[in-house]
Scaffold this motif. Structure first.
Motif, PDB file in Angstrom:
ATOM      1  N   PRO A   1       0.944  -1.417  -0.064  1.00  0.00           N
ATOM      2  CA  PRO A   1      -0.223   0.015   0.048  1.00  0.00           C
ATOM      3  C   PRO A   1       0.778   1.149   0.117  1.00  0.00           C
ATOM      4  CG  PRO A   1       0.165  -0.944   2.236  1.00  0.00           C
ATOM      5  CD  PRO A   1       0.822  -1.815   1.283  1.00  0.00           C
ATOM      6  N   THR A   2       0.036   2.498  -0.161  1.00  0.00           N
ATOM      7  CA  THR A   2       0.935   3.546  -0.021  1.00  0.00           C
ATOM      8  C   THR A   2       0.828   4.274   1.183  1.00  0.00           C
ATOM      9  OG1 THR A   2      -1.157   4.890  -1.194  1.00  0.00           O
ATOM     10  CG2 THR A   2       0.577   3.973  -2.480  1.00  0.00           C
ATOM     11  N   ASN A   3      -0.093   3.915   2.042  1.00  0.00           N
ATOM     12  CA  ASN A   3      -0.450   4.561   3.456  1.00  0.00           C
ATOM     13  C   ASN A   3       0.207   3.658   4.424  1.00  0.00           C
ATOM     14  OD1 ASN A   3      -2.120   3.565   5.641  1.00  0.00           O
ATOM     15  ND2 ASN A   3      -3.558   3.054   4.239  1.00  0.00           N
ATOM     16  N   GLY A   4       0.854   4.552   5.330  1.00  0.00           N
ATOM     17  CA  GLY A   4       1.816   3.956   6.346  1.00  0.00           C
ATOM     18  C   GLY A   4       0.976   3.048   7.227  1.00  0.00           C
ATOM     19  N   GLY A   5      -0.363   2.973   7.535  1.00  0.00           N
ATOM     20  CA  GLY A   5      -0.993   2.222   8.487  1.00  0.00           C
ATOM     21  C   GLY A   5      -1.170   0.668   8.122  1.00  0.00           C
TER      22      GLY A   5
ATOM     23  N   ALA B   1       6.947  -3.865  -2.630  1.00  0.00           N
ATOM     24  CA  ALA B   1       7.101  -2.361  -2.707  1.00  0.00           C
ATOM     25  C   ALA B   1       5.893  -1.630  -1.994  1.00  0.00           C
ATOM     26  CB  ALA B   1       7.311  -1.974  -4.005  1.00  0.00           C
ATOM     27  N   GLY B   2       6.151  -1.041  -0.792  1.00  0.00           N
ATOM     28  CA  GLY B   2       4.824  -0.333  -0.072  1.00  0.00           C
ATOM     29  C   GLY B   2       5.552   0.770   0.738  1.00  0.00           C
ATOM     30  N   SER B   3       4.645   1.109   1.722  1.00  0.00           N
ATOM     31  CA  SER B   3       5.080   1.954   2.590  1.00  0.00           C
ATOM     32  C   SER B   3       5.900   1.630   3.583  1.00  0.00           C
ATOM     33  CB  SER B   3       3.734   2.658   3.169  1.00  0.00           C
ATOM     34  OG  SER B   3       3.175   1.513   3.859  1.00  0.00           O
ATOM     35  N   ALA B   4       6.638   2.364   4.410  1.00  0.00           N
ATOM     36  CA  ALA B   4       7.531   2.190   5.297  1.00  0.00           C
ATOM     37  C   ALA B   4       6.918   2.095   6.775  1.00  0.00           C
ATOM     38  CB  ALA B   4       8.585   3.391   5.439  1.00  0.00           C
ATOM     39  N   GLY B   5       5.671   2.588   6.788  1.00  0.00           N
ATOM     40  CA  GLY B   5       5.109   2.465   8.249  1.00  0.00           C
ATOM     41  C   GLY B   5       4.877   1.162   8.902  1.00  0.00           C
ATOM     42  N   MET B   6       4.734  -0.031   8.279  1.00  0.00           N
ATOM     43  CA  MET B   6       4.332  -1.265   8.739  1.00  0.00           C
ATOM     44  C   MET B   6       5.100  -2.338   8.160  1.00  0.00           C
ATOM     45  SD  MET B   6       2.258  -0.900  11.647  1.00  0.00           S
ATOM     46  CE  MET B   6       1.304  -2.231  11.650  1.00  0.00           C
ATOM     47  N   VAL B   7       6.332  -2.041   8.099  1.00  0.00           N
ATOM     48  CA  VAL B   7       7.231  -3.181   7.320  1.00  0.00           C
ATOM     49  C   VAL B   7       7.384  -4.399   8.161  1.00  0.00           C
ATOM     50  CG1 VAL B   7       9.506  -3.629   6.402  1.00  0.00           C
ATOM     51  CG2 VAL B   7       8.391  -1.221   6.377  1.00  0.00           C
ATOM     52  N   VAL B   8       7.232  -5.677   7.364  1.00  0.00           N
ATOM     53  CA  VAL B   8       7.322  -6.959   7.754  1.00  0.00           C
ATOM     54  C   VAL B   8       8.143  -7.708   6.835  1.00  0.00           C
ATOM     55  CG1 VAL B   8       6.345  -9.090   8.026  1.00  0.00           C
ATOM     56  CG2 VAL B   8       5.214  -6.976   9.201  1.00  0.00           C
ATOM     57  N   SER B   9       9.370  -8.197   7.333  1.00  0.00           N
ATOM     58  CA  SER B   9      10.165  -9.182   6.471  1.00  0.00           C
ATOM     59  C   SER B   9      10.077 -10.556   6.655  1.00  0.00           C
ATOM     60  CB  SER B   9      11.543  -8.658   6.587  1.00  0.00           C
ATOM     61  OG  SER B   9      11.629  -7.143   6.626  1.00  0.00           O
ATOM     62  N   PRO B  10      10.560 -11.483   5.800  1.00  0.00           N
ATOM     63  CA  PRO B  10      10.730 -13.051   6.192  1.00  0.00           C
ATOM     64  C   PRO B  10      11.385 -13.173   7.301  1.00  0.00           C
ATOM     65  CG  PRO B  10      11.063 -12.685   3.835  1.00  0.00           C
ATOM     66  CD  PRO B  10      11.176 -11.366   4.552  1.00  0.00           C
ATOM     67  N   SER B  11      11.399 -14.396   7.801  1.00  0.00           N
ATOM     68  CA  SER B  11      12.079 -14.818   9.162  1.00  0.00           C
ATOM     69  C   SER B  11      13.778 -14.720   8.670  1.00  0.00           C
ATOM     70  CB  SER B  11      11.655 -16.154   9.572  1.00  0.00           C
ATOM     71  OG  SER B  11      12.641 -16.576  10.485  1.00  0.00           O
ATOM     72  N   GLU B  12      14.255 -14.458   9.823  1.00  0.00           N
ATOM     73  CA  GLU B  12      15.817 -14.327   9.705  1.00  0.00           C
ATOM     74  C   GLU B  12      16.502 -15.757   9.330  1.00  0.00           C
ATOM     75  OE1 GLU B  12      18.220 -13.793  13.291  1.00  0.00           O
ATOM     76  OE2 GLU B  12      19.214 -12.094  12.268  1.00  0.00           O
ATOM     77  N   SER B  13      15.550 -16.746   9.518  1.00  0.00           N
ATOM     78  CA  SER B  13      16.329 -18.276   9.402  1.00  0.00           C
ATOM     79  C   SER B  13      15.830 -18.727   8.010  1.00  0.00           C
ATOM     80  CB  SER B  13      15.481 -19.098  10.588  1.00  0.00           C
ATOM     81  OG  SER B  13      14.262 -19.126  10.637  1.00  0.00           O
TER      82      SER B  13
ATOM     83  N   ALA C   1       5.073   6.686  -8.168  1.00  0.00           N
ATOM     84  CA  ALA C   1       4.935   5.770  -8.906  1.00  0.00           C
ATOM     85  C   ALA C   1       5.540   5.871 -10.337  1.00  0.00           C
ATOM     86  CB  ALA C   1       3.328   5.750  -9.323  1.00  0.00           C
ATOM     87  N   GLY C   2       6.157   5.261 -11.066  1.00  0.00           N
ATOM     88  CA  GLY C   2       7.008   5.058 -12.186  1.00  0.00           C
ATOM     89  C   GLY C   2       8.344   5.061 -11.718  1.00  0.00           C
ATOM     90  N   SER C   3       8.613   5.254 -10.735  1.00  0.00           N
ATOM     91  CA  SER C   3      10.191   5.179 -10.269  1.00  0.00           C
ATOM     92  C   SER C   3      10.604   3.789 -10.358  1.00  0.00           C
ATOM     93  CB  SER C   3      10.348   5.519  -8.658  1.00  0.00           C
ATOM     94  OG  SER C   3       9.855   6.851  -8.458  1.00  0.00           O
ATOM     95  N   ILE C   4      11.957   3.837 -10.807  1.00  0.00           N
ATOM     96  CA  ILE C   4      12.630   2.670 -11.005  1.00  0.00           C
ATOM     97  C   ILE C   4      13.817   2.413  -9.915  1.00  0.00           C
ATOM     98  CG2 ILE C   4      14.217   1.474 -12.493  1.00  0.00           C
ATOM     99  CD1 ILE C   4      12.607   2.915 -14.870  1.00  0.00           C
TER     100      ILE C   4
ATOM    101  N   ALA D   1       8.038   0.874 -10.256  1.00  0.00           N
ATOM    102  CA  ALA D   1       6.712   0.743  -9.381  1.00  0.00           C
ATOM    103  C   ALA D   1       5.584   1.322 -10.121  1.00  0.00           C
ATOM    104  CB  ALA D   1       7.100   1.525  -8.099  1.00  0.00           C
ATOM    105  N   SER D   2       4.598   0.739  -9.680  1.00  0.00           N
ATOM    106  CA  SER D   2       2.928   1.268 -10.235  1.00  0.00           C
ATOM    107  C   SER D   2       2.593   2.178  -9.265  1.00  0.00           C
ATOM    108  CB  SER D   2       2.093   0.214 -10.600  1.00  0.00           C
ATOM    109  OG  SER D   2       1.947  -0.667  -9.763  1.00  0.00           O
ATOM    110  N   LYS D   3       3.164   2.279  -7.986  1.00  0.00           N
ATOM    111  CA  LYS D   3       2.426   3.161  -6.875  1.00  0.00           C
ATOM    112  C   LYS D   3       3.659   3.496  -6.208  1.00  0.00           C
ATOM    113  CE  LYS D   3      -1.591   0.339  -5.979  1.00  0.00           C
ATOM    114  NZ  LYS D   3      -2.503  -0.058  -5.002  1.00  0.00           N
ATOM    115  N   SER D   4       3.423   4.654  -5.372  1.00  0.00           N
ATOM    116  CA  SER D   4       4.419   5.256  -4.554  1.00  0.00           C
ATOM    117  C   SER D   4       4.905   4.392  -3.417  1.00  0.00           C
ATOM    118  CB  SER D   4       4.113   6.467  -4.050  1.00  0.00           C
ATOM    119  OG  SER D   4       2.820   6.537  -3.074  1.00  0.00           O
ATOM    120  N   PHE D   5       6.234   4.141  -3.249  1.00  0.00           N
ATOM    121  CA  PHE D   5       6.693   3.249  -2.061  1.00  0.00           C
ATOM    122  C   PHE D   5       7.973   3.846  -1.364  1.00  0.00           C
ATOM    123  CE2 PHE D   5       9.317   2.793  -5.765  1.00  0.00           C
ATOM    124  CZ  PHE D   5      10.490   2.390  -5.360  1.00  0.00           C
ATOM    125  N   GLN D   6       8.255   3.414  -0.182  1.00  0.00           N
ATOM    126  CA  GLN D   6       9.571   3.971   0.380  1.00  0.00           C
ATOM    127  C   GLN D   6      10.352   2.291   0.984  1.00  0.00           C
ATOM    128  OE1 GLN D   6       9.223   6.656   3.671  1.00  0.00           O
ATOM    129  NE2 GLN D   6      11.182   6.937   3.670  1.00  0.00           N
TER     130      GLN D   6
END
Length: 610
Positions: A471-475, A495-507, A523-526, A542-547
């Motif tokens: 998403p584009t919104n940080g919530g 690629a999404g907002s930076a407000g609620m970032v979740v990544s795969p497990s470290e293991s 949007a449109g940034s490479i 990207a087709s949407k804004s992202f951080q």
């Protein structure tokens, strides 16, 4: 034949009042399901055990398995076989009719057929009725050869008893049936073509049915349509086969005030199913487009549905889903398109998208299955939805899937839950439930305004290519997993907002990076991902804004450093913006990250906050 297996789900529910009802019926091999109601006056935790069929929860079933476990369809191979010399002609002449056979009785405007045989109806019968009441063995075959039947007080064509009934539409002819605007309470008929026997409709002619008082075409046993040009308009349901409705061919158009296609046997677990195996079917319904009490399968043909005015229309008290089943839906072949005010597809049990070309637009969920959703093959496009694909357990083994959602793209939710204070895929204290999202293959492109991939339980990626925009919104976050989130194969770019970032497990068995850029990119940034040697491993438009971006593939090694730069160009084929070729010339380096380390402020699936 499937094994008859039953498992138990336990729900822990707290509150001052509980009234839970679960009543699913299904295939013959499925266990009877328990309906329970409990009420408590004290605010205590109540545990309720409900037995449901494991087969109903098994969304991997094929169309052949589902149909094999149901009642056999009546014989139709000889439906169009008859001896022309033995045909009995019934000539309709307005208020009466002429016929020379002893098996045909004419009493004013009522024509009664009392024996098996082949009968040709031609002409016009105004405010009259043709009744089939054959108590002996054999097929009653009615050839409509330019027949026009109307009745202002009841149904114009009623099959009250027959060993088997066939309606044949003579080649090159136009036929019509129209009924009363209101049926008497004691009237056993409910449609212009109303049958209490197994009914087959075939032929190459045309039939127009107008149900002014209730349904259009009804069989209280099984109904099979082999061919014909059939147009139905009905104030209630369009075409209904109580035990089953099977469409093998023909050009069928249904406009209904309530449900378009329906099978509604609630008493027998092996009945109440719909199968579309060929032909072209178009439904415009005020209620559900196709509603099966047990199973719904497609193996061929085309099925196009607009339910409740389509996506964006207001949802009232009536059910306005596109395709609905109580046990399982299997779309294995053919072309299916649905535009529905509510869910485009909904099942109380499972849904298997197994090869059909499916296009869905929904005012709510694109696909919703209470127990399990399985995608193994085919092209699936959710062009519009609130939540795209939703089920307690979602498994993707193949197919080409595109999801556009105003809320979550994929949402694994439903079932029992347990609270975990350190559920690393979401905020502290999120519940980790008995839900799962598994991606083993195929291509998946998600454009979401809410979470892109959301699991209230676990998530795993072992293969395929998955691209998430938004998403584009940080919530919300491109990835949101409450429990363990592992990746061991395939390609992931989120690629999404930076407000609620979740990544795969470290293991996780496969390396991944999570990079939060210095500023939000439009949007449109490479962006390009390069390794320590400067080798390009991924390029994305990207087709949407992202951080923030999360990327994983076999080219990422845990513990190694990777750089993310903005600018340059992409070319070649693209999957959701993930390009086959990229050129980082002129791109500006933005951030360097270490593989398998969550971005600052982010979280890793399956562990505490990073």
């Amino acid at each position: 034949m499937l094994n008859k297996r039953t498992h138990t789900l336990t729900f822990a529910l707290a509150g001052t009042f509980l009234a839970g009802t679960l009543a699913l019926t299904g295939c013959a091999t499925q266990a009877a399901l328990v309906t329970t109601t409990k009420a408590t006056s004290e605010p205590t935790e109540t545990t309720e055990t409900v037995a449901i069929s494991a087969d109903a929860a098994d969304a991997t079933q094929s169309a052949a398995q589902v149909l094999a476990a149901n009642q056999s369809i009546h014989k139709t191979s000889d439906a169009q076989d008859y001896d022309e010399a033995a045909v009995i002609d019934i000539t309709l002449n307005g208020s009466s009719a002429k016929a020379s056979a002893e098996s045909v009785a004419v009493d004013g405007s009522t024509i009664t057929i009392s024996a098996a045989g082949t009968y040709r109806l031609s002409g016009t019968l105004t405010n009259g009725q043709v009744v089939v009441n054959s108590t002996g063995e054999g097929t009653v075959r009615l050839i409509l050869d330019g027949a026009k039947l109307t009745n202002d007080t009841t149904s114009p064509l009623v099959i009250t008893e027959a060993d088997n009934a066939v309606v044949l539409l003579a080649d090159g002819t136009t036929n019509s049936l129209s009924d009363t605007s209101s049926y008497a309470e004691a009237d056993e008929a409910s449609a212009p073509l109303s049958s209490k026997a197994d009914l087959t409709i075939a032929g190459t002619g045309a039939l127009s049915v107008t149900g002014n008082g209730n349904d259009g075409i009804v069989s209280s046993d099984g109904l099979v349509i082999l061919s014909g040009i059939i147009t139905v308009e009905a104030v209630d349901d369009g075409i209904r086969g109580k035990d089953y409705l099977v469409i093998d061919g023909g050009e069928i158009s249904v406009t209904s005030g309530v449900d378009g296609l329906k099978s509604d046997n609630e008493a027998d677990a092996d009945r109440g199913f719909i199968a579309v195996r060929g032909g072209s079917v178009t439904v415009t319904s005020g209620g559900d487009g196709a509603d099966a009490q047990t199973d719904l399968v497609t193996t061929g043909g085309t099925l196009a549905i607009v339910a409740g005015g389509g996506a964006g229309s207001a949802i009232g008290e009536a059910s306005v889903k596109g395709i609905k089943s109580s046990v399982i839906t299997v779309l294995e072949g053919g072309t299916v398109s649905v535009d529905a005010a509510d869910d485009a597809m909904n099942s109380n049990g499972g849904i298997h998208l197994g090869g059909a070309s499916v296009t869905l637009a929904s005012g709510d969920d694109g696909v919703h299955a209470d127990l399990g959703l399985y995608v193994s093959a085919g092209q699936v496009t959710v062009s519009e939805s609130e939540e795209g694909l939703e089920s307690a357990h979602i498994t993707i083994d193949g197919g080409e899937i595109t999801v556009n959602a105003n809320d979550d793209g994929l949402n694994a939710a439903g079932g029992s839950t347990e609270t975990s204070a350190t559920a690393g895929g979401g905020p502290m204290g999120d519940e980790v439930g008995d839900y799962s999202l598994v991606i083993n293959g195929g291509t998946l492109v998600v454009n979401a305004e809410g979470d892109g991939l959301d699991s209230n339980g676990t998530a795993s990626i072992t293969g395929g290519t998955t691209v998430v925009n938004g998403p584009t919104n940080g919530g919300n976050g491109a990835l949101d997993v409450n429990g363990d989130f592992t990746i061991t194969g395939g390609v992931l770019l989120a690629a999404g907002s930076a407000g609620m970032v979740v990544s795969p497990s470290e293991s996780s068995g496969q390396g991944w990076i999570s990079a939060t850029l210095s500023t939000t990119q439009q949007a449109g940034s490479i962006v390009h991902v390069t390794d320590a040697s400067g080798a390009l491993i991924a390029s994305f438009e990207a087709s949407k804004s992202f951080q923030n971006i999360v990327y994983s593939s076999g080219a990422v090694t845990s513990g190694s450093e990777y750089s993310v730069s903005v600018g340059g160009s992409v070319s070649g084929a693209s999957i959701g913006g993930l390009a086959a070729l990229g050129d980082a010339a002129g791109a500006a380096a933005d951030v360097t990250v270490t593989a398998n380390v969550a971005a600052a402020g982010g979280m890793m699936g399956g562990g505490p906050r990073g």
